[in-house]
Scaffold this motif. Structure first.
Motif, PDB file in Angstrom:
ATOM      1  N   ARG A  56       0.994 -10.085 -24.734  1.00  0.00           N
ATOM      2  CA  ARG A  56       0.778 -10.226 -23.286  1.00  0.00           C
ATOM      3  C   ARG A  56      -0.236  -9.157 -22.884  1.00  0.00           C
ATOM      4  O   ARG A  56       0.100  -7.989 -22.675  1.00  0.00           O
ATOM      5  N   TRP A  57      -1.485  -9.571 -22.801  1.00  0.00           N
ATOM      6  CA  TRP A  57      -2.568  -8.627 -22.524  1.00  0.00           C
ATOM      7  C   TRP A  57      -2.531  -8.201 -21.062  1.00  0.00           C
ATOM      8  O   TRP A  57      -2.059  -8.950 -20.204  1.00  0.00           O
ATOM      9  N   PRO A  58      -3.076  -7.007 -20.759  1.00  0.00           N
ATOM     10  CA  PRO A  58      -3.153  -6.573 -19.351  1.00  0.00           C
ATOM     11  C   PRO A  58      -3.983  -7.551 -18.520  1.00  0.00           C
ATOM     12  O   PRO A  58      -4.826  -8.281 -19.047  1.00  0.00           O
ATOM     13  N   LYS A  59      -3.732  -7.535 -17.211  1.00  0.00           N
ATOM     14  CA  LYS A  59      -4.348  -8.535 -16.335  1.00  0.00           C
ATOM     15  C   LYS A  59      -5.867  -8.451 -16.347  1.00  0.00           C
ATOM     16  O   LYS A  59      -6.552  -9.476 -16.325  1.00  0.00           O
ATOM     17  N   TYR A  60      -6.412  -7.222 -16.382  1.00  0.00           N
ATOM     18  CA  TYR A  60      -7.881  -7.092 -16.311  1.00  0.00           C
ATOM     19  C   TYR A  60      -8.539  -7.678 -17.562  1.00  0.00           C
ATOM     20  O   TYR A  60      -9.637  -8.251 -17.490  1.00  0.00           O
ATOM     21  N   ILE A  61      -7.840  -7.589 -18.713  1.00  0.00           N
ATOM     22  CA  ILE A  61      -8.396  -8.173 -19.948  1.00  0.00           C
ATOM     23  C   ILE A  61      -8.358  -9.698 -19.868  1.00  0.00           C
ATOM     24  O   ILE A  61      -9.304 -10.382 -20.241  1.00  0.00           O
ATOM     25  N   ARG A  62      -7.227 -10.218 -19.339  1.00  0.00           N
ATOM     26  CA  ARG A  62      -7.123 -11.685 -19.198  1.00  0.00           C
ATOM     27  C   ARG A  62      -8.199 -12.214 -18.249  1.00  0.00           C
ATOM     28  O   ARG A  62      -8.808 -13.261 -18.501  1.00  0.00           O
ATOM     29  N   LEU A  63      -8.446 -11.477 -17.160  1.00  0.00           N
ATOM     30  CA  LEU A  63      -9.476 -11.894 -16.198  1.00  0.00           C
ATOM     31  C   LEU A  63     -10.860 -11.891 -16.835  1.00  0.00           C
ATOM     32  O   LEU A  63     -11.656 -12.809 -16.636  1.00  0.00           O
ATOM     33  N   GLN A  64     -11.147 -10.833 -17.614  1.00  0.00           N
ATOM     34  CA  GLN A  64     -12.445 -10.754 -18.314  1.00  0.00           C
ATOM     35  C   GLN A  64     -12.652 -11.975 -19.202  1.00  0.00           C
ATOM     36  O   GLN A  64     -13.719 -12.598 -19.209  1.00  0.00           O
TER      37      GLN A  64
END
Length: 266
Positions: A56-64
């Protein structure tokens, strides 16, 4: 009643004796025991596996990652797509070497210069303001003003400015005013030149006489790659790349269509 004789099964003749291969016995070292691992629940530790797919990656990584995929899928208009075409590595290296010569002074250097100037005044010497050395100018407002006044000799724009609207107009303005411009990779790399975290764009206004030949070479290379290719850049859209599942579905549909046409023609 006469005794019935039991019919026995016919025996198949045995195969002729063949020379059996004598397999050499494996020499087992008594010092090394076989200890097979048991990966059952509560037993041996499981081997390491690549679990990045399940993290479960951090949100900013998922957004990128989502933004990167969306940029591939959606059709990107030419004004935005031009920021994907950066200056080649060799020319960019020469450009950054030249920019490093014209880095503006840091706060500490400025404080030391003013301190020395104040000490000279205390001693009774006349105040002699130092001449401003040629440095690269940074900031979108400053660079825009220089381009509009045609004072900028070369404009360098970062390719990853967010939001991109900050510098979206700058290439068109440079082309209109006849100012050479280029797009390079890395707002952080531009920021290093001017002692900041990031910088959207930089501009050369003046250089020393010994560096004029190098700057003119860079300007020629930049004009060929960016200013002179205005029509090509204006027509070139980006994105529109479908995923593997969509491509497989279209291929399957096309295959079925071709098969149906072949049956009809037959």
């Amino acid at each position: 009643m006469p005794n019935k004789q039991k019919k026995g099964k016919k025996k198949v003749a045995a195969a002729p004796l063949a020379a059996k291969k004598v397999e050499p016995k494996k020499v087992v070292n008594p010092l090394f025991e076989k200890r097979p691992k048991n990966f059952g629940i509560g037993q041996d530790i499981q081997p390491k596996r690549d679990l990045s797919r399940f993290v479960r990656w951090p949100k900013y990584i998922r957004l990128q990652r989502q933004v990167a995929i969306l940029k591939q899928r959606l059709k990107v208009p030419p004004p935005i797509n031009q920021f994907t075409q950066a200056l080649d590595r060799q020319t960019a290296t020469q450009l950054f070497k030249l920019m490093d010569k014209y880095r503006p002074e840091t706060r500490q250097e400025k404080a030391a210069r003013l301190q020395g100037r104040a000490e000279e005044r205390v001693k009774g010497k006349p105040d002699a303001p130092t001449k401003r050395p040629p440095v690269v100018r940074s900031g979108v407002n400053t660079v825009t003003a220089l381009v509009e006044k045609k004072k900028a000799q070369l404009v360098v724009i970062a390719h990853d400015v967010d939001p991109i609207e900050i510098v979206l107009f700058l290439p068109a303005l440079c082309r209109k005013m006849g100012v050479p411009y280029c797009i390079v990779k890395g707002k952080a790399r531009l920021g290093q030149v001017v002692h900041r975290k990031t910088a959207t764009c930089l501009a050369f206004t003046t250089v020393n006489p010994e560096d004029k030949a190098q700057l003119s070479k860079l300007v020629d290379a930049v004009k060929t790659n960016f200013n002179d290719r205005a029509d090509e850049i204006r027509r070139h859209w980006g994105g529109g790349v479908m995923g593997s599942k969509s491509l497989a579905r279209i291929a399957k549909f096309e295959k079925a269509k071709a098969k149906e046409l072949a049956q009809k023609s037959a």
